[in-house]
Design an enzyme around this catalytic site. Structure first.
Site, PDB file in Angstrom:
ATOM      1  N   ASP A 175       0.340   1.272   9.094  1.00  0.00           N
ATOM      2  CA  ASP A 175      -0.160   0.416  10.176  1.00  0.00           C
ATOM      3  C   ASP A 175       0.773   0.367  11.392  1.00  0.00           C
ATOM      4  O   ASP A 175       0.356  -0.022  12.481  1.00  0.00           O
ATOM      5  CB  ASP A 175      -0.363  -1.026   9.671  1.00  0.00           C
ATOM      6  CG  ASP A 175      -1.278  -1.101   8.464  1.00  0.00           C
ATOM      7  OD1 ASP A 175      -2.092  -0.185   8.278  1.00  0.00           O
ATOM      8  OD2 ASP A 175      -1.163  -2.083   7.696  1.00  0.00           O
ATOM      9  N   GLY A 203      -5.398  -0.188   9.452  1.00  0.00           N
ATOM     10  CA  GLY A 203      -4.421  -0.683  10.424  1.00  0.00           C
ATOM     11  C   GLY A 203      -4.217  -2.177  10.359  1.00  0.00           C
ATOM     12  O   GLY A 203      -3.376  -2.722  11.067  1.00  0.00           O
ATOM     13  N   GLU A 262     -10.328  -1.610  11.429  1.00  0.00           N
ATOM     14  CA  GLU A 262     -10.891  -2.489  10.380  1.00  0.00           C
ATOM     15  C   GLU A 262     -10.667  -3.969  10.681  1.00  0.00           C
ATOM     16  O   GLU A 262     -11.392  -4.826  10.201  1.00  0.00           O
ATOM     17  CB  GLU A 262     -10.263  -2.149   9.025  1.00  0.00           C
ATOM     18  CG  GLU A 262      -8.757  -2.376   8.995  1.00  0.00           C
ATOM     19  CD  GLU A 262      -8.114  -2.141   7.641  1.00  0.00           C
ATOM     20  OE1 GLU A 262      -8.806  -1.764   6.695  1.00  0.00           O
ATOM     21  OE2 GLU A 262      -6.885  -2.341   7.550  1.00  0.00           O
ATOM     22  N   GLN A 267      -6.675   7.882   4.494  1.00  0.00           N
ATOM     23  CA  GLN A 267      -5.604   7.855   5.502  1.00  0.00           C
ATOM     24  C   GLN A 267      -4.221   7.620   4.906  1.00  0.00           C
ATOM     25  O   GLN A 267      -3.218   7.782   5.586  1.00  0.00           O
ATOM     26  CB  GLN A 267      -5.899   6.768   6.538  1.00  0.00           C
ATOM     27  CG  GLN A 267      -7.092   7.128   7.393  1.00  0.00           C
ATOM     28  CD  GLN A 267      -7.172   6.238   8.605  1.00  0.00           C
ATOM     29  OE1 GLN A 267      -7.738   5.161   8.553  1.00  0.00           O
ATOM     30  NE2 GLN A 267      -6.578   6.674   9.695  1.00  0.00           N
ATOM     31  N   GLY A 319       0.836  -1.207   0.000  1.00  0.00           N
ATOM     32  CA  GLY A 319       0.000   0.000   0.000  1.00  0.00           C
ATOM     33  C   GLY A 319       0.865   1.248   0.000  1.00  0.00           C
ATOM     34  O   GLY A 319       1.923   1.270   0.619  1.00  0.00           O
ATOM     35  N   GLU A 339       5.460  -5.407   5.905  1.00  0.00           N
ATOM     36  CA  GLU A 339       5.668  -6.829   6.205  1.00  0.00           C
ATOM     37  C   GLU A 339       5.807  -7.692   4.930  1.00  0.00           C
ATOM     38  O   GLU A 339       6.706  -8.535   4.830  1.00  0.00           O
ATOM     39  CB  GLU A 339       4.425  -7.243   7.000  1.00  0.00           C
ATOM     40  CG  GLU A 339       4.342  -8.619   7.467  1.00  0.00           C
ATOM     41  CD  GLU A 339       2.870  -9.029   7.707  1.00  0.00           C
ATOM     42  OE1 GLU A 339       1.932  -8.210   7.527  1.00  0.00           O
ATOM     43  OE2 GLU A 339       2.685 -10.194   8.050  1.00  0.00           O
TER      44      GLU A 339
HETATM   45  O1  F6P Z   1      -1.156  -1.912   5.024  1.00  0.00           O
HETATM   46  C1  F6P Z   1      -1.700  -0.670   4.731  1.00  0.00           C
HETATM   47  C2  F6P Z   1      -3.181  -0.779   4.475  1.00  0.00           C
HETATM   48  O2  F6P Z   1      -3.654   0.536   4.210  1.00  0.00           O
HETATM   49  C3  F6P Z   1      -3.982  -1.452   5.581  1.00  0.00           C
HETATM   50  O3  F6P Z   1      -4.235  -0.590   6.659  1.00  0.00           O
HETATM   51  C4  F6P Z   1      -5.216  -1.869   4.804  1.00  0.00           C
HETATM   52  O4  F6P Z   1      -5.841  -2.989   5.401  1.00  0.00           O
HETATM   53  C5  F6P Z   1      -4.668  -2.231   3.458  1.00  0.00           C
HETATM   54  O5  F6P Z   1      -3.438  -1.552   3.320  1.00  0.00           O
HETATM   55  C6  F6P Z   1      -5.582  -1.859   2.312  1.00  0.00           C
HETATM   56  O6  F6P Z   1      -5.016  -2.311   1.133  1.00  0.00           O
HETATM   57  P1  F6P Z   1      -5.514  -1.941  -0.328  1.00  0.00           P
HETATM   58  O7  F6P Z   1      -5.016  -0.571  -0.650  1.00  0.00           O
HETATM   59  O8  F6P Z   1      -4.895  -2.991  -1.181  1.00  0.00           O
HETATM   60  O9  F6P Z   1      -7.011  -1.982  -0.299  1.00  0.00           O
END
Ligand code: F6P
Length: 344
Positions: free
Chosen positions: A128, A171, A223, A274, A10, A103
């Site tokens: 996160d 998060g 979430e 965010q 992300g 991660e």
């Molecule tokens: O790891 C960052 C994050 O924004 C998490 O908080 C969230 O669950 C996830 O990425 C959302 O991912 P995507 O942008 O692939 O929907």
């Protein structure tokens, strides 16, 4: 030295600060030149590159997102993917590779180093804040600030309508964003993935507020929070993660509160707001420091390691330490905050 640099997973406020930091420090101090790989590990596999220079990265410090693009491509989920990644490092003439990610991205970096001795280092990125081996990852405090600013606004509309507003924040499986958003906005209740709570417990906190004369309330829910009766969507990405934003935990909780208490409730999902937009000064500064550290690590051949913040100092730790365990909110931290949420 020709160094590759990529941003995976992300996006996150401060990514461009890291790129700028590494490119500048590498050029000025070590004679390194940097090649950008487009869209994370995908760019390495497909050898899609973009040249980077001091000139081209000079004015990107305050830009949100990443000039390199990002993706959740996982070489280890493809047949021959890891070998192809290593072959690309050679074919592109890269003497080192800086992987900026969380991660998942750093998990790939760690495996490429362990399996093939690939000259890879990592820089911790995630809103996160769930990476071990560093006290903070850049982007986290910007995400918290966006959350707090939104909740300040939600409070006033909750007040006008005598409503409960449930604000769902990102998060993943760590409650850091929810904790800091709830604490810094003065929310009435918070629900974190680390501390399972029933709808009844949330309602009993809200009942105490209502009995004390309060006619509106704000609940911050992560979430990744779990409620016994709620499953939600379970779509999985290339790294095997459930897309938590599709679970709709905020909607579930708002409806459950309204059904249980007869108190009108609405859910607001902050989602990708965010992660977007300009980084706070703190994240620009931390990103820059980590980028400079990355150039130092490459110059010193400290591969298989991740740049890290320990207290006030920038240092580095092994990638295996960083990705070995998810850093979740410890109980003591929740207990400290609890005086405002559970006890009063
Ligand atoms: O790891 C960052 C994050 O924004 C998490 O908080 C969230 O669950 C996830 O990425 C959302 O991912 P995507 O942008 O692939 O929907």
């Amino acid at each position: 030295m020709n160094i590759g640099i990529l941003t995976g997973g992300g996006d996150c406020p401060g990514l461009n600060a890291v790129i700028r930091g590494a490119v500048h420090a590498g050029a000025v101090r070590h004679g390194q030149t940097y090649t950008g790989l487009r869209r994370g590990w995908k760019g390495l596999l497909e050898r899609e590159t973009m040249p980077l220079s001091r000139e081209s990265t000079y004015h990107i410090l305050d830009l949100g997102g990443t000039i390199l693009g990002s993706s959740r491509t996982n070489p280890y989920s493809r047949d021959g993917g890891p070998e192809a990644a290593v072959a690309s490092i050679k074919a592109l003439g890269l003497d080192g590779l800086v992987a900026i990610g969380g991660e998942d991205t750093l998990g790939v970096a760690q495996k490429l180093h362990a399996d093939f001795d690939a000259p890879v280092i990592g820089v911790p990125k995630t809103i996160d804040n769930d990476l071990s081996g560093t006290d903070y990852s850049f982007g986290f405090w910007t995400a918290v600030q966006i959350g707090v600013a939104a909740i300040d606004r939600l409070k006033t509309t909750a007040q006008s309508h005598d409503r409960v507003i449930v604000c769902e924040v990102m998060g993943r499986h760590a409650g850091w964003i929810a904790l800091e958003c709830a604490r810094a906005s003065g929310a009435d209740a918070m629900v974190l993935p680390e501390i399972p709570m029933g709808v009844d417990e949330v309602c009993s906190i809200l009942r105490r507020r209502r009995d004390a004369g309060q006619d509106h309330a704000v609940v911050v829910v992560s979430e990744g929070a779990q409620f016994e009766a709620h499953e939600g969507e379970q779509e999985i990405d290339e790294f095997g993660h459930v897309k938590l934003s599709d679970r709709g935990v905020g909607e579930y909780l708002a409806k459950a509160i309204e059904d249980t208490m007869g108190w009108e409730a609405r859910a607001v999902v902050l989602g990708h707001t965010q992660r977007g937009g300009t980084p706070l000064a703190y994240d620009r500064s931390l990103g820059t420091r980590l980028g400079v550290q990355a150039a130092e690590m490459i110059a010193a051949g400290r591969f298989g390691r991740m740049a890290s913040l320990r207290g006030e100092e920038v240092t580095d730790v092994s990638l295996s330490e960083a990705v070995g365990r998810l850093r979740t909110v410890p109980v003591a931290e929740v207990e400290n905050a609890q005086v405002f949420f559970g006890e009063s």
